[in-house]
Design a protein around this motif. Structure first.
Motif, PDB file in Angstrom:
ATOM      1  N   LYS A 138      -0.203  -5.414   9.335  1.00  0.00           N
ATOM      2  CA  LYS A 138       1.283  -4.843   9.643  1.00  0.00           C
ATOM      3  C   LYS A 138       1.925  -5.920   8.129  1.00  0.00           C
ATOM      4  O   LYS A 138       1.742  -6.499   7.964  1.00  0.00           O
ATOM      5  N   ILE A 139       2.986  -4.906   7.306  1.00  0.00           N
ATOM      6  CA  ILE A 139       2.980  -4.949   6.386  1.00  0.00           C
ATOM      7  C   ILE A 139       4.370  -5.531   6.546  1.00  0.00           C
ATOM      8  O   ILE A 139       5.016  -4.430   6.417  1.00  0.00           O
ATOM      9  N   THR A 140       4.879  -6.565   5.314  1.00  0.00           N
ATOM     10  CA  THR A 140       6.112  -7.178   6.064  1.00  0.00           C
ATOM     11  C   THR A 140       7.464  -6.422   4.318  1.00  0.00           C
ATOM     12  O   THR A 140       8.228  -6.500   4.721  1.00  0.00           O
ATOM     13  N   ALA A 141       6.790  -6.892   3.631  1.00  0.00           N
ATOM     14  CA  ALA A 141       7.477  -6.927   2.442  1.00  0.00           C
ATOM     15  C   ALA A 141       7.633  -5.532   2.070  1.00  0.00           C
ATOM     16  O   ALA A 141       6.581  -4.787   2.698  1.00  0.00           O
ATOM     17  N   ASN A 142       8.773  -5.458   1.260  1.00  0.00           N
ATOM     18  CA  ASN A 142       8.751  -4.164   0.501  1.00  0.00           C
ATOM     19  C   ASN A 142       9.040  -3.426  -0.308  1.00  0.00           C
ATOM     20  O   ASN A 142       9.409  -2.386  -0.879  1.00  0.00           O
ATOM     21  N   VAL A 161       2.227   5.783   3.257  1.00  0.00           N
ATOM     22  CA  VAL A 161       2.890   5.043   4.140  1.00  0.00           C
ATOM     23  C   VAL A 161       3.700   4.366   4.612  1.00  0.00           C
ATOM     24  O   VAL A 161       4.315   3.695   4.838  1.00  0.00           O
ATOM     25  N   ALA A 162       4.813   4.663   3.510  1.00  0.00           N
ATOM     26  CA  ALA A 162       6.302   3.856   3.339  1.00  0.00           C
ATOM     27  C   ALA A 162       6.308   3.326   4.808  1.00  0.00           C
ATOM     28  O   ALA A 162       6.752   2.980   5.488  1.00  0.00           O
ATOM     29  N   SER A 163       6.655   4.560   5.537  1.00  0.00           N
ATOM     30  CA  SER A 163       6.860   4.909   6.822  1.00  0.00           C
ATOM     31  C   SER A 163       6.305   4.074   8.113  1.00  0.00           C
ATOM     32  O   SER A 163       7.389   3.597   8.818  1.00  0.00           O
ATOM     33  N   LYS A 164       5.462   3.653   7.578  1.00  0.00           N
ATOM     34  CA  LYS A 164       3.908   2.697   8.345  1.00  0.00           C
ATOM     35  C   LYS A 164       4.285   1.232   7.970  1.00  0.00           C
ATOM     36  O   LYS A 164       4.308   0.522   8.539  1.00  0.00           O
ATOM     37  N   LEU A 165       5.499   0.721   6.942  1.00  0.00           N
ATOM     38  CA  LEU A 165       5.771  -0.514   6.263  1.00  0.00           C
ATOM     39  C   LEU A 165       6.637  -0.767   7.391  1.00  0.00           C
ATOM     40  O   LEU A 165       8.266   0.330   7.678  1.00  0.00           O
ATOM     41  N   GLU A 166       7.041  -2.075   7.915  1.00  0.00           N
ATOM     42  CA  GLU A 166       8.635  -2.445   9.099  1.00  0.00           C
ATOM     43  C   GLU A 166       9.659  -2.506   8.312  1.00  0.00           C
ATOM     44  O   GLU A 166      10.560  -2.348   8.428  1.00  0.00           O
ATOM     45  N   ASN A 167      10.056  -2.898   6.957  1.00  0.00           N
ATOM     46  CA  ASN A 167      11.143  -2.659   6.128  1.00  0.00           C
ATOM     47  C   ASN A 167      10.909  -1.513   5.377  1.00  0.00           C
ATOM     48  O   ASN A 167      11.695  -1.759   3.642  1.00  0.00           O
ATOM     49  N   GLY A 168       9.867  -0.997   5.460  1.00  0.00           N
ATOM     50  CA  GLY A 168      10.524   0.609   4.438  1.00  0.00           C
ATOM     51  C   GLY A 168       9.657  -0.343   3.060  1.00  0.00           C
ATOM     52  O   GLY A 168       9.071  -0.618   3.024  1.00  0.00           O
TER      53      GLY A 168
END
Length: 175
Positions: A138-142, A161-168
């Protein structure tokens, strides 16, 4: 140029016509893997697209204690898109490899961008080139910066893959 992409809840019922090119097909195959309700028609039957489909289908296999080896042969588009895809695939560890020629094609720009976001990617042999080991998480940095004069596939991989990043993602294109 700065872009901020965040996920949104949307339930559209529409069809998008594509030309059947391998470039469009591979982008849409990745989106379909992220959002299984997407159906595709008129997709490319190219070797690159077949390799992409096979690699994405490997996703349904149960994870093991050893990384799964995924050979994309000489499919450069697949290498780039799958690098980003597996980086955000939490709990999955793969080694992406390819043909001898693929191992001479640089991937460093994309890997560095994903590392900026907190991905876990390392090189198995030569720095900057496949094969690469990816430990999905899970990637939280944006926020990520990338040169604007690189292959559009590096930028597309991040945006896909941006939509799967917790914070965009906040993508900064330099130059």
């Amino acid at each position: 140029m700065n872009l901020l992409l965040q996920s949104a809840i949307c339930n559209l019922q529409s069809a998008i016509s594509i030309t059947g090119s391998k470039s469009e097909t591979n982008r849409l195959l990745l989106l379909q893997a992220l959002f299984p309700n997407i159906t595709l028609a008129n997709t490319s039957n190219s070797d690159d697209s077949q390799v992409m489909q096979k690699a994405l289908a490997s996703d349904s296999q149960l994870p093991t204690s050893n990384p799964q080896l995924i050979d994309i042969h000489h499919a450069g588009t697949a290498m780039r898109f799958l690098t980003a895809y597996f980086a955000v695939n939490d709990g999955r560890e793969v080694v992406l490899t390819g043909s001898p020629r693929m191992k001479e094609r640089p991937i460093k720009v994309l890997v560095e961008a994903l590392l900026q976001l907190g991905a876990q990617i390392s090189y198995e042999n030569e720095d900057g080139y496949p094969p690469i080991r990816i430990k999905g998480q899970k990637i939280t940095a944006n926020k990520v910066s990338i040169s604007a004069n690189v292959s559009s596939q590096y930028i597309s991989a991040l945006l896909l893959v941006a939509s799967k990043l917790e914070n965009g993602i906040e993508l900064i294109l330099k130059g």
